[in-house]
Design an enzyme around this catalytic site. Structure first.
Site, PDB file in Angstrom:
ATOM      1  N   TRP A 191       0.836  -1.205   0.000  1.00 20.86           N
ATOM      2  CA  TRP A 191       0.000   0.000   0.000  1.00 20.86           C
ATOM      3  C   TRP A 191       0.874   1.261   0.000  1.00 20.86           C
ATOM      4  CZ3 TRP A 191      -0.354   3.484   4.273  1.00 20.86           C
ATOM      5  CH2 TRP A 191      -1.207   4.555   4.027  1.00 20.86           C
ATOM      6  N   HIS A 192       2.021   1.205   0.680  1.00 19.47           N
ATOM      7  CA  HIS A 192       2.890   2.378   0.739  1.00 19.47           C
ATOM      8  C   HIS A 192       3.586   2.645  -0.593  1.00 19.47           C
ATOM      9  CE1 HIS A 192       2.486   1.645   5.127  1.00 19.47           C
ATOM     10  NE2 HIS A 192       2.653   2.952   5.202  1.00 19.47           N
ATOM     11  N   GLY A 193       3.735   1.622  -1.420  1.00 17.57           N
ATOM     12  CA  GLY A 193       4.386   1.824  -2.708  1.00 17.57           C
ATOM     13  C   GLY A 193       4.712   0.497  -3.368  1.00 17.57           C
TER      14      GLY A 193
END
Length: 279
Positions: free
Chosen positions: A206-208
């Site tokens: 989700w962060h990248g």
């Protein structure tokens, strides 16, 4: 949406997803007032950087009157100012040294690299918790309660405790909408460990979409599994609290290396100094 930062769009997505899922589960009722629903979706304090405010928390508050109270206004203002101090005075002051260390770790001694890694741990905490304090404080000035989003996470004695104190709105979202639907701790030990690992891997993605974030999630998953296995096998053995806090913080900082490094190769070079103490 063009004026919202990418991370804000992610938090916006989490918020609207939680409304849809809770509605599907029947845990909340559909909001038929368009203005109230639009206010929930676009309520400005938390929109850019969280916390993730679920419909079950905010919508009932939108149905009540919120008379102006000096006590709430002053408490909120104090929290906003605390957030600005964390962000501007601490996080932004640590950033230049952290940037130099992560851009060229070979130019620093192992001690300096370790200091840079620990500085980054406190930089990202003051960044995230500072933004949360500002959002929570602004909401409190308007008479709304968002709860607590960070609770001194670096004093956690285990990774399980860390994820009950770090970005609480995000960790509870991952628990309720990923870990539990995957099966949670039902189905035996191996399935529980699988569910923990998948949840943290998805949290990293989700962060990248990069290998650094995958490894960050993987390291957190390993730590959560190791803690559960320790409790299962050696539940009667209690290690000294300072040792547990130090070990948890060390592993958190190790994972932060992959979260911060601009590339996997640089992350591995920082790890070489941080873990092996070799330049």
């Amino acid at each position: 949406l063009q004026v919202i930062l990418p991370v804000g769009i992610s938090f916006y997505t989490f918020q609207t997803l939680s409304y849809s899922i809770d509605l599907y589960r029947g845990s909340i009722e559909v909001e038929r007032n368009l203005l109230r629903f639009a206010t929930y979706v676009a309520f400005f304090p938390q929109l850019v950087a969280g916390p993730i405010v679920r419909a079950s928390l905010l919508l009932p508050q939108l149905k009540r009157d919120h008379p102006f109270l000096w006590s709430g206004f002053l408490l909120g203002l104090g929290q906003v100012l605390l957030g600005y101090v964390k962000k501007v005075a601490i996080a932004d002051s640590l950033a230049p040294f952290v940037d130099r260390v992560f851009d060229a770790p070979e130019a620093f001694t192992p001690i300096s690299v370790a200091i840079g890694v620990f500085f980054y741990a406190f930089q990202i905490y003051c960044d995230f918790s500072g933004y949360s304090d500002i959002a929570i404080g602004l909401a409190r000035m308007l008479g709304f309660d968002f709860g607590v989003n960070f609770d001194t996470p670096y004093f956690s004695k285990s990774f399980s405790e860390f994820w009950t104190r770090w970005h609480i709105s995000l960790s509870s979202w991952l628990r309720d909408y990923l870990y539990i639907p995957l099966g949670g701790n039902r189905g035996g030990t191996l399935k529980t460990y699988r569910n923990l690992s998948l949840t943290m891997l998805l949290g990293g993605l989700w962060h990248g979409a990069s290998w650094q974030f995958v490894i960050w999630g993987f390291l957190h998953g390993i730590a959560l599994v190791a803690h559960r296995e320790w409790r299962r096998v050696f539940g009667g053995i209690h290690l000294p609290t300072p040792f547990c806090i130090g070990l948890t913080l060390y592993w958190v900082c190790l994972a932060w290396i992959f979260f911060r490094a601009p590339s996997l190769s640089l992350a591995l070079r920082v790890c070489e100094s941080f873990v092996l103490f070799r330049s």
